[in-house]
Design a protein around this motif. Structure first.
Motif, PDB file in Angstrom:
ATOM      1  N   VAL A 124       0.853  -1.221   0.052  1.00 20.81           N
ATOM      2  CA  VAL A 124       0.129  -0.128   0.031  1.00 20.81           C
ATOM      3  C   VAL A 124       0.952   1.306  -0.092  1.00 20.81           C
ATOM      4  O   VAL A 124       1.907   1.312   0.679  1.00 20.81           O
ATOM      5  CB  VAL A 124      -0.948   0.022   1.166  1.00 20.81           C
ATOM      6  CG1 VAL A 124      -1.798   1.377   1.489  1.00 20.81           C
ATOM      7  CG2 VAL A 124      -1.803  -1.252   1.169  1.00 20.81           C
ATOM      8  N   VAL A 125       0.693   2.092  -0.945  1.00 15.10           N
ATOM      9  CA  VAL A 125       1.495   3.348  -1.047  1.00 15.10           C
ATOM     10  C   VAL A 125       0.556   4.453  -0.940  1.00 15.10           C
ATOM     11  O   VAL A 125      -0.584   4.425  -0.872  1.00 15.10           O
ATOM     12  CB  VAL A 125       2.278   3.300  -2.469  1.00 15.10           C
ATOM     13  CG1 VAL A 125       3.119   2.126  -2.576  1.00 15.10           C
ATOM     14  CG2 VAL A 125       1.309   3.394  -3.639  1.00 15.10           C
ATOM     15  N   GLY A 126       1.362   5.690  -0.937  1.00 20.72           N
ATOM     16  CA  GLY A 126       0.713   7.012  -0.810  1.00 20.72           C
ATOM     17  C   GLY A 126      -0.079   7.268   0.704  1.00 20.72           C
ATOM     18  O   GLY A 126      -0.810   8.147   0.978  1.00 20.72           O
ATOM     19  N   LEU A 127       0.767   6.601   1.603  1.00 21.86           N
ATOM     20  CA  LEU A 127       0.361   6.910   3.178  1.00 21.86           C
ATOM     21  C   LEU A 127       1.047   8.250   3.541  1.00 21.86           C
ATOM     22  O   LEU A 127       1.870   8.651   2.990  1.00 21.86           O
ATOM     23  CB  LEU A 127       0.686   5.690   3.984  1.00 21.86           C
ATOM     24  CG  LEU A 127      -0.129   4.297   3.765  1.00 21.86           C
ATOM     25  CD1 LEU A 127       0.430   3.294   4.441  1.00 21.86           C
ATOM     26  CD2 LEU A 127      -1.618   4.392   3.897  1.00 21.86           C
ATOM     27  N   ASN A 128       0.066   8.869   4.560  1.00 17.44           N
ATOM     28  CA  ASN A 128       0.516   9.943   5.061  1.00 17.44           C
ATOM     29  C   ASN A 128       1.708   9.958   6.300  1.00 17.44           C
ATOM     30  O   ASN A 128       1.443  10.190   7.224  1.00 17.44           O
ATOM     31  CB  ASN A 128      -0.565  11.056   5.205  1.00 17.44           C
ATOM     32  CG  ASN A 128      -0.221  12.472   5.876  1.00 17.44           C
ATOM     33  OD1 ASN A 128       1.038  12.895   5.301  1.00 17.44           O
ATOM     34  ND2 ASN A 128      -0.956  13.077   6.340  1.00 17.44           N
ATOM     35  N   GLY A 129       2.916   9.405   5.829  1.00 20.61           N
ATOM     36  CA  GLY A 129       3.516   9.007   6.898  1.00 20.61           C
ATOM     37  C   GLY A 129       3.245   8.018   8.036  1.00 20.61           C
ATOM     38  O   GLY A 129       4.027   8.014   9.197  1.00 20.61           O
ATOM     39  N   THR A 130       2.532   7.274   7.794  1.00 25.74           N
ATOM     40  CA  THR A 130       1.740   6.325   8.579  1.00 25.74           C
ATOM     41  C   THR A 130       2.235   4.799   8.208  1.00 25.74           C
ATOM     42  O   THR A 130       1.616   3.734   8.638  1.00 25.74           O
ATOM     43  CB  THR A 130       0.596   6.324   8.914  1.00 25.74           C
ATOM     44  OG1 THR A 130      -0.523   6.034   7.682  1.00 25.74           O
ATOM     45  CG2 THR A 130       0.022   7.668   9.300  1.00 25.74           C
ATOM     46  N   GLY A 131       3.369   4.773   7.306  1.00 29.20           N
ATOM     47  CA  GLY A 131       3.558   3.374   6.863  1.00 29.20           C
ATOM     48  C   GLY A 131       4.671   2.635   7.640  1.00 29.20           C
ATOM     49  O   GLY A 131       4.864   2.874   8.858  1.00 29.20           O
ATOM     50  N   ASP A 132       5.070   1.611   7.152  1.00 25.98           N
ATOM     51  CA  ASP A 132       6.278   0.809   7.916  1.00 25.98           C
ATOM     52  C   ASP A 132       7.536   1.785   8.159  1.00 25.98           C
ATOM     53  O   ASP A 132       7.849   2.280   7.169  1.00 25.98           O
ATOM     54  CB  ASP A 132       6.476  -0.473   7.177  1.00 25.98           C
ATOM     55  CG  ASP A 132       5.372  -1.530   6.997  1.00 25.98           C
ATOM     56  OD1 ASP A 132       4.267  -1.416   7.892  1.00 25.98           O
ATOM     57  OD2 ASP A 132       5.265  -2.368   6.126  1.00 25.98           O
ATOM     58  N   TYR A 145      10.939  -2.807   2.373  1.00 29.76           N
ATOM     59  CA  TYR A 145      11.967  -1.969   1.287  1.00 29.76           C
ATOM     60  C   TYR A 145      12.547  -3.027   0.183  1.00 29.76           C
ATOM     61  O   TYR A 145      12.726  -2.547  -0.864  1.00 29.76           O
ATOM     62  CB  TYR A 145      13.113  -1.439   2.018  1.00 29.76           C
ATOM     63  CG  TYR A 145      14.258  -2.310   2.655  1.00 29.76           C
ATOM     64  CD1 TYR A 145      14.366  -2.360   4.042  1.00 29.76           C
ATOM     65  CD2 TYR A 145      15.210  -2.722   1.612  1.00 29.76           C
ATOM     66  CE1 TYR A 145      15.317  -3.081   4.615  1.00 29.76           C
ATOM     67  CE2 TYR A 145      16.035  -3.713   2.498  1.00 29.76           C
ATOM     68  CZ  TYR A 145      16.144  -3.780   3.790  1.00 29.76           C
ATOM     69  OH  TYR A 145      17.362  -4.503   4.295  1.00 29.76           O
ATOM     70  N   GLN A 146      12.396  -4.562   0.821  1.00 29.91           N
ATOM     71  CA  GLN A 146      12.833  -5.257  -0.346  1.00 29.91           C
ATOM     72  C   GLN A 146      11.730  -5.692  -1.408  1.00 29.91           C
ATOM     73  O   GLN A 146      12.164  -5.482  -2.537  1.00 29.91           O
ATOM     74  CB  GLN A 146      12.882  -6.789   0.201  1.00 29.91           C
ATOM     75  CG  GLN A 146      14.258  -6.783   1.247  1.00 29.91           C
ATOM     76  CD  GLN A 146      14.379  -7.970   1.933  1.00 29.91           C
ATOM     77  OE1 GLN A 146      13.308  -9.064   1.861  1.00 29.91           O
ATOM     78  NE2 GLN A 146      15.342  -8.138   2.756  1.00 29.91           N
ATOM     79  N   GLN A 182      14.176   4.645   3.149  1.00 35.89           N
ATOM     80  CA  GLN A 182      13.369   5.151   4.439  1.00 35.89           C
ATOM     81  C   GLN A 182      11.976   5.809   4.128  1.00 35.89           C
ATOM     82  O   GLN A 182      11.787   6.851   4.499  1.00 35.89           O
ATOM     83  CB  GLN A 182      14.074   5.871   5.409  1.00 35.89           C
ATOM     84  CG  GLN A 182      15.606   5.392   5.726  1.00 35.89           C
ATOM     85  CD  GLN A 182      15.168   4.028   6.593  1.00 35.89           C
ATOM     86  OE1 GLN A 182      14.392   4.065   7.171  1.00 35.89           O
ATOM     87  NE2 GLN A 182      16.058   3.095   6.439  1.00 35.89           N
ATOM     88  N   THR A 183      11.280   5.169   3.486  1.00 34.02           N
ATOM     89  CA  THR A 183       9.902   5.715   3.027  1.00 34.02           C
ATOM     90  C   THR A 183       9.014   5.147   4.135  1.00 34.02           C
ATOM     91  O   THR A 183       8.635   4.205   4.240  1.00 34.02           O
ATOM     92  CB  THR A 183       9.391   5.069   1.779  1.00 34.02           C
ATOM     93  OG1 THR A 183       9.229   3.418   1.569  1.00 34.02           O
ATOM     94  CG2 THR A 183      10.291   5.537   0.616  1.00 34.02           C
ATOM     95  N   LYS A 184       8.192   6.254   4.600  1.00 35.78           N
ATOM     96  CA  LYS A 184       7.114   6.170   5.677  1.00 35.78           C
ATOM     97  C   LYS A 184       5.805   6.120   4.967  1.00 35.78           C
ATOM     98  O   LYS A 184       4.791   6.097   5.629  1.00 35.78           O
ATOM     99  CB  LYS A 184       7.327   6.930   6.635  1.00 35.78           C
ATOM    100  CG  LYS A 184       8.407   6.821   7.453  1.00 35.78           C
ATOM    101  CD  LYS A 184       8.523   7.811   8.887  1.00 35.78           C
ATOM    102  CE  LYS A 184       9.696   7.518   9.542  1.00 35.78           C
ATOM    103  NZ  LYS A 184       9.888   8.471  10.735  1.00 35.78           N
ATOM    104  N   ASN A 185       5.560   6.119   3.764  1.00 38.26           N
ATOM    105  CA  ASN A 185       4.216   6.078   3.214  1.00 38.26           C
ATOM    106  C   ASN A 185       4.150   4.814   2.417  1.00 38.26           C
ATOM    107  O   ASN A 185       3.135   4.838   1.564  1.00 38.26           O
ATOM    108  CB  ASN A 185       4.477   7.111   2.011  1.00 38.26           C
ATOM    109  CG  ASN A 185       5.252   6.930   0.798  1.00 38.26           C
ATOM    110  OD1 ASN A 185       6.144   6.162   0.958  1.00 38.26           O
ATOM    111  ND2 ASN A 185       5.221   7.819  -0.163  1.00 38.26           N
TER     112      ASN A 185
END
Length: 265
Positions: free
Chosen positions: A49-57, A66-67, A87-90
């Motif tokens: 799931v992408v496009g989260l507002n900083g609430t991701g893994d 990330y893999q 380091q994406t949080k979205n």
């Protein structure tokens, strides 16, 4: 005068509804029976799931996120030298589940459930990217993709009860398209067997179901014993599914609404 006339119409409508209980108490056949050979198939898939507002893994703590993201980018011809530094949080890793039956058809859209498997705190507002859904035979039966809407009612419940599951387990209505259908497993004579759910030795209900089916399809149903009805199903698979889908959605009136007319079986 207009208000009084409107009030009269409301009273008439309520009178009709209260006296015609079959409109209220009728049950669908599929709530009363099981058909042997009609078995649901559970599907599962792994996706992002992408496009989260900083609430991701938090990808430093959840390496498979990330893999997966790196593998997806590689498929699009995008290569990163330091993939472990992503380091994406979205983004959030999720498991997608769904259920289909032989009555579903190719091209039909079905509901799916998206559940976080990392440490994402909220899936609201994200987008599930294309995810194949497979059965136990490892064949792909559906493709899932769609937006996860923000449900403000769920937010209220979350703040009242602190139920985090409402935020990291979401349902997407019509979120997957069936690409492969499952088949019925009837015997070589194309016989379907109906068995009553939970209710045992209910002869009157069994007769009612059998007669109701035969009113729709002439002499297609025959009672075998106190719990079982045999259906003579056509050989054509498409016609089979149409008939069974229709039978599943036939209304059976409650005991109070049985007409005094007797049927011969």
């Amino acid at each position: 005068m207009k208000i009084i006339s409107k009030f009269k119409y409301i009273i008439i409508i309520l009178y009709i509804l209260l006296n015609n209980k079959s409109l209220i108490s009728a049950k669908k056949i599929h709530n009363l029976i099981n058909i042997v050979g009609i078995q649901d198939t559970q599907l599962i898939g792994y996706g992002l799931v992408v496009g989260l507002n900083g609430t991701g893994d938090t990808t430093a703590q959840i390496p498979f996120t990330y893999q997966s993201l790196n593998n997806m980018l590689t498929k699009f011809g995008i290569y990163t030298n330091n993939s472990q530094n992503i380091q994406t949080k979205n983004t959030a890793a999720v498991i997608v589940t769904a259920t289909i039956s032989p009555l579903n058809y190719i091209g039909q859209k079905i509901d799916i459930t998206v559940s976080s498997i990392g440490n994402a705190s909220n899936l609201n507002g994200g987008t599930l990217i294309m995810t194949p859904l497979m059965g136990v035979d490892k064949k792909t039966y559906a493709i899932a993709q769609g937006n996860i809407s923000t449900n403000f009612q769920e937010k209220k419940i979350y703040f009242k009860k602190y139920n985090k599951d409402l935020l990291n387990r979401k349902k997407i209505i019509r979120g997957a398209i069936i690409k492969k259908s499952t088949s019925n497993k009837f015997d070589k004579y194309h016989h379907g067997i109906i068995i009553l759910k939970s209710i045992r030795n209910n002869w009157s209900l069994l007769k009612k179901i059998c007669n109701t089916i035969n009113m729709q399809y002439y002499n297609i149903a025959t009672i075998i014993d106190f719990n079982t009805i045999q259906l003579n199903i056509p050989k054509n698979k498409i016609l089979q599914n149409k008939i069974l889908f229709h039978i599943f959605n036939i209304d059976i009136p409650s005991k109070k609404n049985i007409h005094k007319k007797k049927y011969n079986i």
